[in-house]
Scaffold this motif. Structure first.
Motif, short mmCIF file in Angstrom:
data_model
loop_
_atom_site.label_atom_id
_atom_site.label_comp_id
_atom_site.label_asym_id
_atom_site.label_seq_id
_atom_site.Cartn_x
_atom_site.Cartn_y
_atom_site.Cartn_z
N TYR A 111 2.43 68.97 -17.42
CA TYR A 111 1.85 69.10 -16.08
C TYR A 111 0.92 67.92 -15.77
O TYR A 111 1.03 67.29 -14.71
N PHE A 112 0.03 67.60 -16.71
CA PHE A 112 -0.94 66.53 -16.45
C PHE A 112 -0.30 65.14 -16.56
O PHE A 112 -0.71 64.22 -15.85
N THR A 113 0.70 65.01 -17.42
CA THR A 113 1.43 63.73 -17.45
C THR A 113 2.17 63.51 -16.13
O THR A 113 2.27 62.38 -15.64
N ASN A 114 2.68 64.59 -15.56
CA ASN A 114 3.33 64.53 -14.26
C ASN A 114 2.37 64.00 -13.19
O ASN A 114 2.74 63.17 -12.36
N ILE A 115 1.15 64.48 -13.22
CA ILE A 115 0.13 64.01 -12.26
C ILE A 115 -0.10 62.52 -12.40
O ILE A 115 -0.13 61.77 -11.42
N ILE A 116 -0.27 62.07 -13.64
CA ILE A 116 -0.56 60.65 -13.89
C ILE A 116 0.63 59.78 -13.47
O ILE A 116 0.46 58.75 -12.79
N ALA A 134 -1.07 72.34 -4.82
CA ALA A 134 -0.71 73.05 -3.59
C ALA A 134 0.79 73.06 -3.34
O ALA A 134 1.26 73.78 -2.47
N PHE A 135 1.55 72.22 -4.11
CA PHE A 135 2.99 72.05 -3.91
C PHE A 135 3.30 71.60 -2.48
O PHE A 135 4.33 71.95 -1.90
N ALA A 164 8.24 65.52 -3.19
CA ALA A 164 9.08 66.70 -3.37
C ALA A 164 9.55 66.81 -4.82
O ALA A 164 9.55 67.90 -5.40
N PHE A 165 9.96 65.68 -5.40
CA PHE A 165 10.42 65.68 -6.79
C PHE A 165 9.29 66.08 -7.73
O PHE A 165 9.49 66.87 -8.66
N GLN A 166 8.12 65.54 -7.50
CA GLN A 166 6.97 65.88 -8.33
C GLN A 166 6.65 67.37 -8.26
O GLN A 166 6.41 68.03 -9.28
N SER A 167 6.65 67.93 -7.05
CA SER A 167 6.36 69.35 -6.88
C SER A 167 7.40 70.22 -7.57
O SER A 167 7.06 71.26 -8.16
N LEU A 202 6.38 72.90 -10.33
CA LEU A 202 6.58 74.31 -10.03
C LEU A 202 7.47 74.98 -11.06
O LEU A 202 7.17 76.08 -11.55
N SER A 203 8.58 74.33 -11.41
CA SER A 203 9.50 74.93 -12.38
C SER A 203 8.82 75.11 -13.74
O SER A 203 8.95 76.16 -14.38
N THR A 204 8.08 74.09 -14.17
CA THR A 204 7.42 74.17 -15.47
C THR A 204 6.33 75.23 -15.48
O THR A 204 6.27 76.08 -16.39
N VAL A 205 5.47 75.21 -14.48
CA VAL A 205 4.35 76.15 -14.44
C VAL A 205 4.86 77.59 -14.35
O VAL A 205 4.40 78.48 -15.08
N ALA A 206 5.82 77.83 -13.47
CA ALA A 206 6.32 79.19 -13.28
C ALA A 206 6.95 79.74 -14.56
O ALA A 206 6.66 80.88 -14.97
N LEU A 207 7.79 78.95 -15.21
CA LEU A 207 8.48 79.42 -16.41
C LEU A 207 7.53 79.57 -17.59
O LEU A 207 7.61 80.55 -18.34
N VAL A 208 6.63 78.61 -17.76
CA VAL A 208 5.69 78.68 -18.89
C VAL A 208 4.77 79.88 -18.75
O VAL A 208 4.54 80.63 -19.72
N ILE A 209 4.21 80.07 -17.58
CA ILE A 209 3.31 81.21 -17.38
C ILE A 209 4.04 82.53 -17.56
O ILE A 209 3.55 83.46 -18.21
N ALA A 210 5.25 82.62 -17.00
CA ALA A 210 6.03 83.87 -17.15
C ALA A 210 6.33 84.17 -18.60
O ALA A 210 6.21 85.30 -19.07
#
Length: 248
Positions: free
Chosen positions: A144-149, A208-209, A226-229, A233-241
């Motif tokens: 997630y944070f590497t994605n931001i950078i 905020a996506f 859009a690609f970044q979001s 989103l896919s990573t956060v949703a699946l990891v948290i679930a």
């Protein structure tokens, strides 16, 4: 310096063309810094962000990275050394080698991190992911944070042609509309976007996506956001679930 009223009361006796020069300077003072030539940007914030991204990549389990595992982080460090040798502190020298090295570096970070996200998501969807909720959360956070950078660097590298062209003030049409551009009086006259501004855009996009205070104007900027979001989103949703399921 005399005011305009003083000049009307006392006609100038200096060299011809002084009025025109003063008028030009007066107009220049009212041009925002992001529209006129300015000083070179500092490389250190970008270099620090790259080092953090490399460290985050190395914290991921081997199965979530490209192999050999050292290849992409090693390439990124080599390219960072090349870029630092060209412009140690300030971005004062623009070269084709430097431009290609910069784009290759951020592409390497993006490809490696996107593959890591894909491998992690695949493991979760196929029930092959570890039952260690803390480990899953740590891997997801690193991606997630590497994605931001990575995308913060993309935005910084491409907005109005990149840091060198922005400093030259030759491209008036921005790819990102910052609030300070639309409402000039809310910022000091020497304000212009720097790397941390683009990193903030990247951060808010994955939180905020969607765009928040800074609007993407060009098609490439919208596509990247859009690609970044989608990755976030896919990573956060699946990891948290998955983590919640493990903790039950």
């Amino acid at each position: 310096m005399n005011t305009p009223d003083d000049r009307r009361d006392h006609p100038p006796t200096a060299r011809p063309g002084l009025d025109e020069e003063l008028a030009h300077l007066g107009r220049a003072e009212h041009i925002p810094a992001w529209l006129r030539p300015t000083g070179p940007e500092n490389r250190l914030p970008v270099a620090a962000a790259i080092l953090v991204a490399v460290a985050l990549q190395l914290t991921l389990p081997d199965k979530y990275g490209l192999h050999p595992r050292w290849l992409m982080p090693g390439l990124e460090l080599v390219l960072l050394v090349v870029l630092t040798a060209i412009n140690p502190i300030r971005l004062t020298r623009t070269t084709k080698v430097g431009r290609y090295a910069s784009l290759t570096l951020v592409a390497a970070i993006t490809v490696d991190n996107s593959c890591s996200a894909g491998f992690l998501n695949y493991d979760i969807l196929t029930a092959k992911a570890s039952g260690d909720a803390l480990g899953l959360m740590a891997s997801g956070a690193a991606i997630y944070f590497t994605n931001i950078i990575a995308f913060g660097i993309w935005y910084w590298e491409y907005d109005r042609g990149g840091p060198f062209i922005r400093a030259a003030g030759t491209v008036p049409h921005p790819d990102f509309l910052f609030p300070q551009m639309a409402t000039a009086h809310v910022a000091p006259p020497d304000w212009e976007p720097r790397f941390l501004d683009y990193l903030y855009v990247s951060f808010t996009n994955v939180m905020a996506f969607s765009p928040t205070d800074t609007m993407p104007l060009s098609r490439w900027a919208k596509t990247l956001m859009a690609f970044q979001s989608a990755i976030a989103l896919s990573t956060v949703a699946l990891v948290i679930a998955r983590a919640v399921n493990v903790l039950k």
